[in-house]
Structures are given as structure tokens and as C-alpha cells.
Scaffold this active site. Structure first.
Site, PDB file in Angstrom:
ATOM      1  N   HIS A 325       0.828  -1.305  -0.380  1.00 50.66           N
ATOM      2  CA  HIS A 325      -0.401  -0.403   0.039  1.00 50.66           C
ATOM      3  C   HIS A 325       0.494   1.374  -0.375  1.00 50.66           C
ATOM      4  O   HIS A 325       0.739   2.264  -0.413  1.00 50.66           O
ATOM      5  CB  HIS A 325      -0.801  -0.046   0.934  1.00 50.66           C
ATOM      6  N   CYS A 326       1.936   1.107   0.504  1.00 51.79           N
ATOM      7  CA  CYS A 326       2.419   2.434   0.765  1.00 51.79           C
ATOM      8  C   CYS A 326       3.485   3.072  -0.450  1.00 51.79           C
ATOM      9  O   CYS A 326       4.240   3.812  -0.497  1.00 51.79           O
ATOM     10  CB  CYS A 326       3.543   2.283   1.886  1.00 51.79           C
ATOM     11  N   ILE A 327       3.619   2.381  -1.604  1.00 53.78           N
ATOM     12  CA  ILE A 327       4.161   2.795  -2.546  1.00 53.78           C
ATOM     13  C   ILE A 327       3.098   2.787  -3.878  1.00 53.78           C
ATOM     14  O   ILE A 327       4.063   2.699  -4.795  1.00 53.78           O
ATOM     15  CB  ILE A 327       5.636   1.166  -3.194  1.00 53.78           C
TER      16      ILE A 327
END
Length: 334
Positions: A325-327
Site C-alpha cells: 500500500h505504501c508504494i
């Protein structure tokens, strides 16, 4: 202005594409830069099976990106400090007529952390918005996309240790944050979690991003990380979060963590919550544990009916302080 009917769609709404940023420098590359490149490329390839991907690449890394990326990935160029697109990219919003715009939060390296640099990343949200051809609304709030989730029905989920962090917004109180979220993303109700997972407060953490501990899967329903080892500090943390969300009259679906609980740096924060949704699919963090990964995939298949779940080994991402999700950052379909 955003308050005139703009809202942030839920992540399960249709997408035009997913945006990513290519790792080219700093701690994201780490001691094993090839591991970072192959992992970012693997996530992009998994998403391509469902929707287009646009990768922002620093001009110094054009050749590296070309060697690793599927040629179907659309590549655009601008200088970068790091590669966490969820946090440096814009938050897209729609108005009542279905017109798209972008919120440009202030980005300051997750609270001006000593190891972080953000001269270039602070400009990425505007760059992405310009590439998408949408207007930009600036916010005075220091914030990151990993610091909030929405249910598409007016509720936002955040943590006190992010939006009220002294390194981010030292002069803000909860009421001011809530008013700004109402103005920018159409939040009518804000649920404040007290904190995030323990590892996220280490040197390379975000100080409590919500997207690793809890996320909406439908209005009124949340997926919540559950650590089952009583020797892990998140055993109590995850239970307190689940209890709080039940108290908010939400249906809580707990997602057990994998069995590995510690590495050479201490307790890990391996979490299946940090997945990303795509058109018709779920790109889910895998941790190399067949039983635990399969259990999480089954929970996701039930939580998001009709979507195909694809696992990508996320251990190299978590070693660098984030997850799938972070990238990634979704651009809603118009």
C-alpha cells in the site's frame, strides 16, 4: 474549493490507474539495491494484470527502471528523494459532477525525521496531478496518504501520533485536523486511533500510519491487524485497536499476522492490512509463510467479493519500512 462537494472515493471504487515511484536513492535502495528494484517491479507487474500503472522515475534511474519494468508500464520523469508514492503523491478527490482533483498535502519526511530528505518528494504530488491533468488544491496540513483511510461514506480513519505529531503539525489540535479533512476529502466523521504498530515508531518508521493496522473494506466494516504472540508488543496494541473500532459500531474483521514475530532489529510489523486494491483484484503482501499467506488471502477474498487476490512477497518492502500500500496510489476513474 474542495469543500464544494469534493470527496475522497474509497479504494475499492473504479481506478483509472495506479501510480508508483521508482526506487533510485537513499535508504529505500539500502544495502541490496537490486532487491528493491525487483520488488517494486514485481508489484507493478502484479497490478498490470488489472489496470494501468504509471511509474515516476528519477532521470538518474531511467536505465535501471527500463531494465526491470514491464514495457507496458507508463514511465514519466521527475527528480525523487524516495519511492513511497502513497505518501508523497496526491490524494485524489471527486466532486458531485464526477470531476477529478488532487489534494496536495505538505510532505516533510514523515515529521522531519533525521534520515529523511524531501526536497524533491515535496513536489511530487503536484507533478503527478499535472500528469493526470487535474487541478490541485493545497492543504496546510502535513499529512501522508498512508496516514488515512476512508470508507466512501463520509468516515475517515487516522491516528493521533501522525496528524497530531509535533514534527508534522505542532500547532494543530484534533478539531482543526477534522475541519481540514472535511474541507479537503469530505470527511464527516473522523475516528482517531491512539497509535499504530510498534515497529512503526523505530528509526525508519512513520510514527503510526493507519494503513498498516486497519482499513475499511466497506462502509461500516474494517479489516484489523491481529498479532497472536503474547510476547509481541502488538499483541496488546492490536487488541486495543480492534476493541476501539467495535466501540465505534464498526464490524471488525481481524487478520492474523504471520508467525514470524521478530528479526535482528526486534519485533516485526508484518501485516496483511497493507494491501492495495485494483480493478477486480487485491494485491496482497506475502511473507513466505504458506499457511498464513493463504489464510490472509481467503479473508481478503471474503472481504472484497468478486476480486482476485494476488500475493507479492513484501518482505523486502517491510525491511525498508513499508509495504505494498505504501508504494502505490490509486487514481480514481472519472
Amino acid at each position: 474549493m474542495p469543500e464544494s462537494g469534493f470527496h475522497m472515493p474509497p479504494e475499492w471504487a473504479p481506478h483509472a490507474r495506479t501510480w508508483m515511484a521508482w526506487p533510485s536513492s537513499g535508504y529505500t535502495l539500502g544495502d541490496e539495491p537490486e532487491e528493491a528494484r525487483t520488488t517494486w517491479a514485481a508489484v507493478a507487474s502484479a497490478i498490470l494484470a488489472f489496470e494501468p500503472v504509471t511509474m515516476v522515475v528519477d532521470p538518474v534511474a531511467v536505465a535501471d527502471a527500463a531494465r526491470h519494468l514491464d514495457p507496458r508500464v507508463n514511465v514519466v520523469h521527475t527528480p525523487l528523494d524516495d519511492a513511497w508514492m502513497r505518501d508523497i503523491g496526491p490524494t485524489f478527490v471527486l466532486d458531485e459532477a464526477g470531476e477529478l482533483a488532487a489534494i496536495n498535502w505538505i510532505f516533510n519526511g514523515w515529521g522531519a525525521q533525521e534520515w529523511a530528505s524531501w526536497e524533491h518528494d515535496a513536489r511530487v504530488a503536484r507533478f503527478v496531478a499535472s500528469q493526470a491533468g487535474v487541478p490541485v488544491f493545497d492543504s496546510p496540513l502535513v499529512n501522508e496518504g498512508g496516514g488515512l483511510h476512508v470508507d466512501g461514506a463520509g468516515t475517515a480513519l487516522i491516528t493521533r501520533t501522525v496528524q497530531l505529531d509535533a514534527g508534522r503539525n505542532p500547532d494543530w489540535d484534533a478539531a482543526r485536523v477534522e475541519a481540514e479533512l472535511a474541507r479537503t476529502i469530505g470527511a464527516e466523521r473522523v475516528i482517531w486511533l491512539e497509535r499504530g504498530l510498534t515497529r512503526d515508531y523505530d528509526a525508519f518508521g512513520t510514527r503510526g500510519h493507519v494503513d498498516i493496522v486497519a482499513t475499511f473494506c466497506a462502509p461500516g466494516r474494517v479489516l484489523v491487524h491481529r498479532q497472536d504472540d503474547p510476547g509481541h508488543p502488538d499483541y496488546e496494541v492490536s487488541r486495543a485497536i480492534a476493541d476501539q473500532l467495535r466501540g465505534e459500531q464498526l464490524e471488525v474483521i481481524e487478520v492474523p499476522a504471520p508467525r514470524l514475530t521478530h528479526d535482528e532489529h526486534g519485533p516485526v510489523d508484518y501485516s496483511y492490512i497493507n494491501h492495495t486494491l485494483v480493478n477486480g483484484g487485491v494485491i496482497l503482501c506475502g511473507f513466505g509463510e504458506e499457511e498464513a499467506d493463504a489464510r490472509a488471502a481467503a479473508i481478503m477474498a471474503d472481504a472484497y467479493p468478486g476480486r482476485r487476490v494476488e500475493l507479492v512477497d513484501a518482505r523486502p518492502l517491510f525491511a525498508r519500512g513499508g509495504g505494498i500500500h505504501c508504494i502505490t496510489q490509486q487514481e480514481p476513474a472519472v
